[in-house]
Design a protein around this motif. Sequence first.
Motif, PDB file in Angstrom:
ATOM      1  N   THR A 244       0.842  -1.204   0.000  1.00 47.17           N
ATOM      2  CA  THR A 244       0.000   0.000   0.000  1.00 47.17           C
ATOM      3  C   THR A 244       0.874   1.250   0.000  1.00 47.17           C
ATOM      4  N   VAL A 247       2.057   2.352  -3.312  1.00 44.41           N
ATOM      5  CA  VAL A 247       1.147   3.137  -4.153  1.00 44.41           C
ATOM      6  C   VAL A 247       1.531   4.625  -4.047  1.00 44.41           C
ATOM      7  N   ILE A 248       1.813   5.058  -2.817  1.00 50.97           N
ATOM      8  CA  ILE A 248       2.151   6.468  -2.596  1.00 50.97           C
ATOM      9  C   ILE A 248       3.594   6.756  -3.043  1.00 50.97           C
ATOM     10  N   THR A 251       4.039   6.947  -6.693  1.00 50.03           N
ATOM     11  CA  THR A 251       3.466   8.183  -7.242  1.00 50.03           C
ATOM     12  C   THR A 251       4.437   9.355  -7.046  1.00 50.03           C
ATOM     13  N   ILE A 252       5.060   9.419  -5.848  1.00 50.56           N
ATOM     14  CA  ILE A 252       5.967  10.530  -5.552  1.00 50.56           C
ATOM     15  C   ILE A 252       7.204  10.487  -6.456  1.00 50.56           C
ATOM     16  N   ILE A 263      -3.016   4.256  -9.441  1.00 47.45           N
ATOM     17  CA  ILE A 263      -3.441   5.658  -9.310  1.00 47.45           C
ATOM     18  C   ILE A 263      -3.740   6.262 -10.687  1.00 47.45           C
TER      19      ILE A 263
ATOM     20  N   PRO B 109      -4.666  -5.186   2.312  1.00 47.78           N
ATOM     21  CA  PRO B 109      -3.723  -4.408   3.113  1.00 47.78           C
ATOM     22  C   PRO B 109      -4.208  -2.985   3.338  1.00 47.78           C
ATOM     23  N   LEU B 111      -4.667   0.590   3.540  1.00 47.53           N
ATOM     24  CA  LEU B 111      -5.395   1.627   2.813  1.00 47.53           C
ATOM     25  C   LEU B 111      -5.979   1.165   1.485  1.00 47.53           C
ATOM     26  N   LEU B 112      -5.549  -0.012   1.023  1.00 45.44           N
ATOM     27  CA  LEU B 112      -5.884  -0.410  -0.348  1.00 45.44           C
ATOM     28  C   LEU B 112      -7.388  -0.416  -0.615  1.00 45.44           C
ATOM     29  N   ILE B 115      -8.713   3.027  -0.836  1.00 46.48           N
ATOM     30  CA  ILE B 115      -8.394   3.618  -2.145  1.00 46.48           C
ATOM     31  C   ILE B 115      -9.398   3.110  -3.184  1.00 46.48           C
ATOM     32  N   PHE B 203      -3.792  13.315  -0.367  1.00 47.29           N
ATOM     33  CA  PHE B 203      -2.544  13.511  -1.098  1.00 47.29           C
ATOM     34  C   PHE B 203      -2.645  12.881  -2.498  1.00 47.29           C
ATOM     35  N   LEU B 204      -3.311  11.721  -2.564  1.00 48.39           N
ATOM     36  CA  LEU B 204      -3.459  11.031  -3.852  1.00 48.39           C
ATOM     37  C   LEU B 204      -4.574  11.638  -4.712  1.00 48.39           C
ATOM     38  N   LEU B 206      -7.730  11.711  -3.775  1.00 45.73           N
ATOM     39  CA  LEU B 206      -8.954  10.935  -3.618  1.00 45.73           C
ATOM     40  C   LEU B 206      -9.784  11.387  -2.415  1.00 45.73           C
ATOM     41  N   ARG B 223       3.955  19.573  -3.738  1.00 41.90           N
ATOM     42  CA  ARG B 223       4.874  18.696  -4.469  1.00 41.90           C
ATOM     43  C   ARG B 223       5.375  19.353  -5.766  1.00 41.90           C
TER      44      ARG B 223
END
Lengths: 306, 269
Positions: A244, A247-248, A251-252, A263, B109, B111-112, B115, B203-204, B206, B223
């Motif tokens: 998980t 995923v972040i 992306t970064i 994403i 898992p 946060l999945l 999301i 941040f994503l 969403l 960012r």
Amino acid sequence: MLRFLARRVALTIPVLMGVATLVFSLIHLIPGDPAQAMLGEAASPQDVAELRTRLGLDRPLLEQYGTFLKDVVRGDLGQSIRTSRPVAAMILERMPATIELAAAAMLVAIVMALPLGIMAAVWRGTALDHGAMTLALLGVSIPNFWLGPLLALIFAVELGWLPVSGRGTLANLVLPALSLGAALSAILARMTRATLLEELREQYVVAARARGASRARALLRHAFRNSLVPIVTLLGLQLGALLTGAVITETIFSWPGIGRLLIQSIGFRDYPLVQGCILLIAVTYVAVNLATDLVYGLIDPRIRYE
Amino acid sequence: MSRVGAVIVAIAVLAAVVGPLLVPFDPAVQELALRLEGPSMVHWFGLDELGRDILARVLAGARISLLVGVVVVSTSGAIGVCLGAVAGYYGGAVDEVISRAIDILMAFPGLLLAIALVAVLGPSLTNVVFALALIGWVGYARLVRGQVLRAREFEFVQAARALGAATPRILVHHIIPTALPAVTVQATLGLGGAILAEAALSFLGLGVQPPTPSWGTMLNGGRLHLLDAPHLTIFPGLAIALLVLGFNFLGDGLRDALDPVTKQETGRA
């Protein structure tokens, strides 16, 4: 042993069925018409109808579910709406990058956490212990979506030592692996300290010391070896958090793995690809948990007879 | 450490409640001519890409983060405690159904699943809270189920049963209270987890949608300006890390205080 294996594998099957059912139902949770949502408001009714037929959304729900399960078992995860390519192939292309990142992050976590945890346990109650555990708690609290940009700012922008994004060289891997591995490292350091303290209280460690074994030998040859079982288990169980986190992190750092693909596919409303990515990550997680349980059972006979 | 945690959390709550009233800037008002300006005596945390005061936005973001944390933890905690208690007390088919649901949700898992849910339901604060509560209850249910399995054999519970007390009364007055210390620790740590999860989803892209100030959304915006205006990233990130650290300190301290073994050891050390 065979009975233990069979029972553990049998317990996994309903979980996998549940995971597949949940992933199947995702597309039906989309408010309104899923086909319209994927193509956008500007899409023509013909295009929407065509997509609905292509995805089988015009068929009865049970039939859709049966087809979905059959296809998943055959490894067919459908086609991407955006690229028209098979979802499974797109995910497989990205898999090596995610595995590479997860493995590197795990390595970072082990290298940082074990010495920290051991030192904290050996010098329990001292300033070193408090410092190490505060650092570990800090590691759990700092979000990787903040740590990543900070590391990039320091090591890529200010110092110019490492590249800020992309994949290909070992240098590219350092910052994403550090960013992803920091939280796991913190959890692992706390776990190492706790299990080592427990082992140090055991009679066999006291006996080893009484036989004249030095403190370091009693710790590393006896207590640490036995505390490895829960540590290895934790590493297995934390793989989900790594996936998980990836995923972040992906992306970064523009890392071309499954997390970034997920994403991107959410951004394009490419729901078959979203379903494929989620299913693959969840199934990998279940498989690793199963493998961890089996290894645990192999190492510790008490687990097999529970 | 738990005192440090309590102080951090108290400051954050105070900042969220009265902070926006003390800062003379509106978090939504733009001063485009001053965009990306660094920290100064006037704007302590500087200005963002649209010339909005970052301190005002961090304080407004604290309200959202704390609100999400409290709503998610209270909802998922209430659902988890009820289902866990019912599963543990009744056993049999009820326990099987609830336990399998827990197993399936735990197969995803962290946060999945959140999301995935937010991806299909659409990005919004309501959907984030819904998704986090939906994945959050399983932890409480598993914890309470284990505690109830043990507690239902206690003599005082059997005595209550023998005296003819109704099942809901036994659960609410006798069994669930035995699980509350463990639930309190989990809820405290869960507050930090929920705040972190909301920030990650925002941040994503969403979670909370611009222009509403949220720490995760602010980090996402920052960012793009990491090179020319790092203050956009530094302050909201620091706020998240401090608040989550506060809850973790508090949760850890509570766990140690409620665990007789650790308490004894700490006393000795």
